[in-house]
Write an enzyme that holds these catalytic residues in place. Structure first.
Site, short mmCIF file in Angstrom:
data_model
loop_
_atom_site.label_atom_id
_atom_site.label_comp_id
_atom_site.label_asym_id
_atom_site.label_seq_id
_atom_site.Cartn_x
_atom_site.Cartn_y
_atom_site.Cartn_z
N VAL A 11 -19.67 70.87 71.32
CA VAL A 11 -21.34 71.16 70.28
C VAL A 11 -21.54 70.29 68.89
CG1 VAL A 11 -22.80 73.13 69.45
CG2 VAL A 11 -21.44 73.07 71.71
N PHE A 154 -28.07 73.65 74.69
CA PHE A 154 -28.10 73.93 75.79
C PHE A 154 -26.86 73.18 76.48
CE2 PHE A 154 -31.15 76.01 74.53
CZ PHE A 154 -31.05 77.48 74.76
N ALA A 268 -20.62 78.73 97.68
CA ALA A 268 -19.34 79.37 97.05
C ALA A 268 -18.55 78.38 96.70
CB ALA A 268 -19.12 79.14 98.83
N CYS A 276 -18.16 78.68 78.37
CA CYS A 276 -18.98 79.26 77.72
C CYS A 276 -19.55 80.62 78.89
CB CYS A 276 -20.33 77.89 77.73
SG CYS A 276 -19.93 77.20 76.41
N ARG A 342 -9.87 74.86 79.12
CA ARG A 342 -10.48 76.41 79.18
C ARG A 342 -10.95 77.68 80.35
NH1 ARG A 342 -13.69 75.63 73.28
NH2 ARG A 342 -14.68 73.96 74.35
N1 NAD Z 1 -19.17 73.30 74.82
C1 NAD Z 1 -20.14 73.66 74.80
O1 NAD Z 1 -20.78 73.44 76.16
C2 NAD Z 1 -20.73 74.74 74.47
C3 NAD Z 1 -22.23 74.77 75.38
C4 NAD Z 1 -23.30 75.14 73.83
C5 NAD Z 1 -23.00 76.67 73.27
N2 NAD Z 1 -21.42 76.34 73.04
C6 NAD Z 1 -21.26 77.41 71.45
O2 NAD Z 1 -20.97 76.21 70.64
C7 NAD Z 1 -20.01 76.65 69.56
C8 NAD Z 1 -18.52 75.49 69.39
O3 NAD Z 1 -18.56 75.82 70.60
P1 NAD Z 1 -17.65 74.25 70.71
O4 NAD Z 1 -16.53 74.18 72.31
O5 NAD Z 1 -17.88 73.16 70.30
O6 NAD Z 1 -16.21 74.91 70.27
P2 NAD Z 1 -15.06 74.02 70.15
O7 NAD Z 1 -13.40 75.33 69.84
O8 NAD Z 1 -14.67 72.74 70.17
O9 NAD Z 1 -15.38 73.34 68.22
C9 NAD Z 1 -15.28 74.20 67.35
C10 NAD Z 1 -14.38 73.23 65.54
O10 NAD Z 1 -14.68 74.35 64.48
C11 NAD Z 1 -13.86 73.83 63.99
N3 NAD Z 1 -13.94 75.02 63.07
C12 NAD Z 1 -13.34 76.66 62.58
N4 NAD Z 1 -13.89 76.69 61.56
C13 NAD Z 1 -14.33 76.29 60.97
C14 NAD Z 1 -14.25 76.26 59.57
N5 NAD Z 1 -14.12 77.31 58.88
N6 NAD Z 1 -14.89 75.21 58.87
C15 NAD Z 1 -15.23 74.10 59.63
N7 NAD Z 1 -14.74 73.35 60.75
C16 NAD Z 1 -14.50 74.84 61.48
C17 NAD Z 1 -12.40 74.09 64.72
O11 NAD Z 1 -11.51 73.62 64.44
C18 NAD Z 1 -13.18 72.85 65.91
O12 NAD Z 1 -12.89 71.77 66.00
C19 NAD Z 1 -19.50 78.34 70.51
O13 NAD Z 1 -20.31 79.42 69.58
C20 NAD Z 1 -19.74 78.33 71.54
O14 NAD Z 1 -20.34 79.14 72.93
C21 NAD Z 1 -20.54 75.55 73.24
#
Ligand code: NAD
Length: 457
Positions: A11, A154, A268, A276, A342
């Protein structure tokens, strides 16, 4: 406008790169220096179609950094896009809290107005009751000087760049009109779309409700499919084809039937995975329990999802006479066009096979590296799908990679063990039903005749 983004995951990086593409200067903050070094070199640390090209194109406006303080102090909007994993009971807010703390400390030394916006998926109340107090306390400032926003994301993995560049809606849950004005400027340069302005808690609830609606459709389709499998000559795809013709589902407008995309979730398969859906449904179910809401639906859909993966595994085993030595999993990514494993159904199938002491060979076009990083020696990895299939008793086709469609049934059969079977977990090969292949097992349909591939009992 300058933006600072906490987290360069799916994201954070996609948001940062796409916003840089509309002319903003974006500081990409992460604690993972390897990721930042890659970004600095123009390499996307995750696979998303189009991401690396866009990163290279906008590299002059993207500043990867571990120095959160300096990045925040140059920004008008600070976006939190760190992970919110489910810890078994609740979502873990420790990364969010850490980011909020660092933001508060940096903002303390600032004179200009800043909007702190949460992009991570968080349970209702988090922005106003967790993030806001931390930022205000650490900064010693008032809400006249800091705005808050919850701006849910989204995007779909595998399509993230396109989804972000052309959003179907932008939800801004803001704490004030001033915060709204800043957030609207952040999205200047995007194609016109519906902008919903609301409060942060509603925005948080919108995100969970949207994801659980999609997950609900998948589990519903899988439960209907399980019923169809007990019936002679009934294919759940035919059933849903009849159902979605209801004009309240697919209306006829000016003589043309409109089939909503949502109906593609009524198929199915081997259940939903990814970072997510499973996490968000669990989080909302436990949030409901905490609030003494007597809801069985969310727990029910999670139960169906889990049991569907077990059921699919058993389908293959049953068709192979109840046992197998060697299993091949085609597709460890939770969906095509991503390297994300994941909660991937393919991975879950591999785990079932490992639990039973089987030798497990895996293939994926993009996710092998991530699979290897997590499973090491436990699995055998292959760059070519047919190499993974070599000598396999059961082949599970778990991810709908288009390239698997290029492989002929004869090529599979030549490489599989004698008597080997295939489970077409997501009906990838459904268009080959004209020439049924006796070794293929479909999902959501019962055996039609002796030579049929659509066999499930
Ligand atoms: N992946 C998706 O398709 C998606 C879609 C919509 C919403 N989300 C939501 O967005 C959020 C992030 O998801 P993601 O898949 O991008 O996660 P991710 O695990 O791919 O990335 C998270 C990043 O945050 C970094 N991080 C953690 N603590 C930190 C800090 N203190 N300072 C700076 N960086 C830090 C981590 O090193 C990592 O690179 C989640 O809440 C998820 O539910 C994800």
């Amino acid at each position: 406008m300058n933006l600072a983004v906490f987290g360069t995951g799916y994201v954070g990086l996609v948001s940062g790169v796409c916003l840089a593409n509309t002319g903003k200067k974006v500081f990409c903050i992460d604690i993972n220096e390897d990721k930042l070094q890659k970004i600095k070199n123009g390499i996307a640390p995750i696979y998303e179609p189009g991401l690396e090209d866009l990163l290279k194109k906008n590299k002059d406006r993207i500043v990867p950094t571990t120095d959160a303080r300096s990045a925040i102090q140059q920004a008008e909007v600070v976006m939190i896009a760190v992970g919110t994993p489910f810890d078994g009971q609740h979502i873990d807010l420790s990364y969010i809290k850490q980011a909020a703390k660092e933001i508060g400390q940096a903002v303390k030394e600032m004179d200009s107005y800043v909007v702190v916006t949460v992009k991570s998926t968080v349970v209702p109340g988090t922005t106003m009751d967790v993030v806001r107090p931390i930022v205000l306390e650490e900064s010693g400032k008032s809400e006249d000087e800091i705005g808050f926003c919850m701006n849910p994301e989204f995007l779909r993995e595998g399509n993230a760049v396109e989804d972000f560049k052309e959003p179907d809606r932008i939800v801004l849950g803001v704490s004030s009109e001033r915060a709204e004005e800043v957030m609207r400027r952040l999205y200047d340069g995007f194609p016109e779309t519906d902008v919903m302005v609301t409060n942060p808690t509603t925005a948080e609830m919108v995100k969970y409700t949207a994801n659980t609606l999609l997950a609900l459709n998948i589990s519903y389709a899988n439960e209907i499919a399980r019923i169809c499998e007990t019936l002679e000559d009934v294919d759940s795809e035919d059933v849903f084809a009849g159902v979605i013709k209801d004009k309240r589902v697919s209306p006829i407008i000016n003589g043309e039937r409109i089939t909503p995309k949502l109906t593609t979730y009524l198929r199915a398969g081997c259940g939903f995975g990814g970072s997510c859906f499973p996490k968000d449904v669990k989080a909302l179910a436990s949030f409901a329990r905490d609030r003494k809401v007597d809801g069985k639906l969310l727990d029910g859909l999670l139960h169906i999802n889990k049991s569907q993966m077990e059921h699919i595994f058993e389908l293959g085993l049953k068709k192979h006479g109840g046992e197998a030595k060697k299993v091949a999993i085609l597709g460890t990514a939770f969906k095509p066009d991503t390297d994300d494993i994941r909660e991937s159904p393919g991975i879950r199938l591999a785990e079932f096979a490992l639990e039973r002491g089987m030798e497990v060979h895996v293939h994926d076009y993009k996710a092998l590296e991530n699979t290897k990083a997590e499973y090491g020696e436990k699995l055998k990895y292959h760059e070519e799908p047919l190499a993974a299939v070599e000598g396999a008793d059961i082949v599970y086709v778990a991810t709908i990679w288009d390239d698997y469609l290029q492989i002929a049934d004869e090529a599979y059969e030549a490489r599989m063990a004698d008597g080997g079977v295939m489970v077409d977990c997501r009906s990838l090969y459904k268009n080959r039903a004209e020439q049924p292949w006796r070794v293929r097992v479909g999902v959501g349909k019962k055996k039609q005749n002796q030579n049929s591939e659509v066999y499930a009992d």
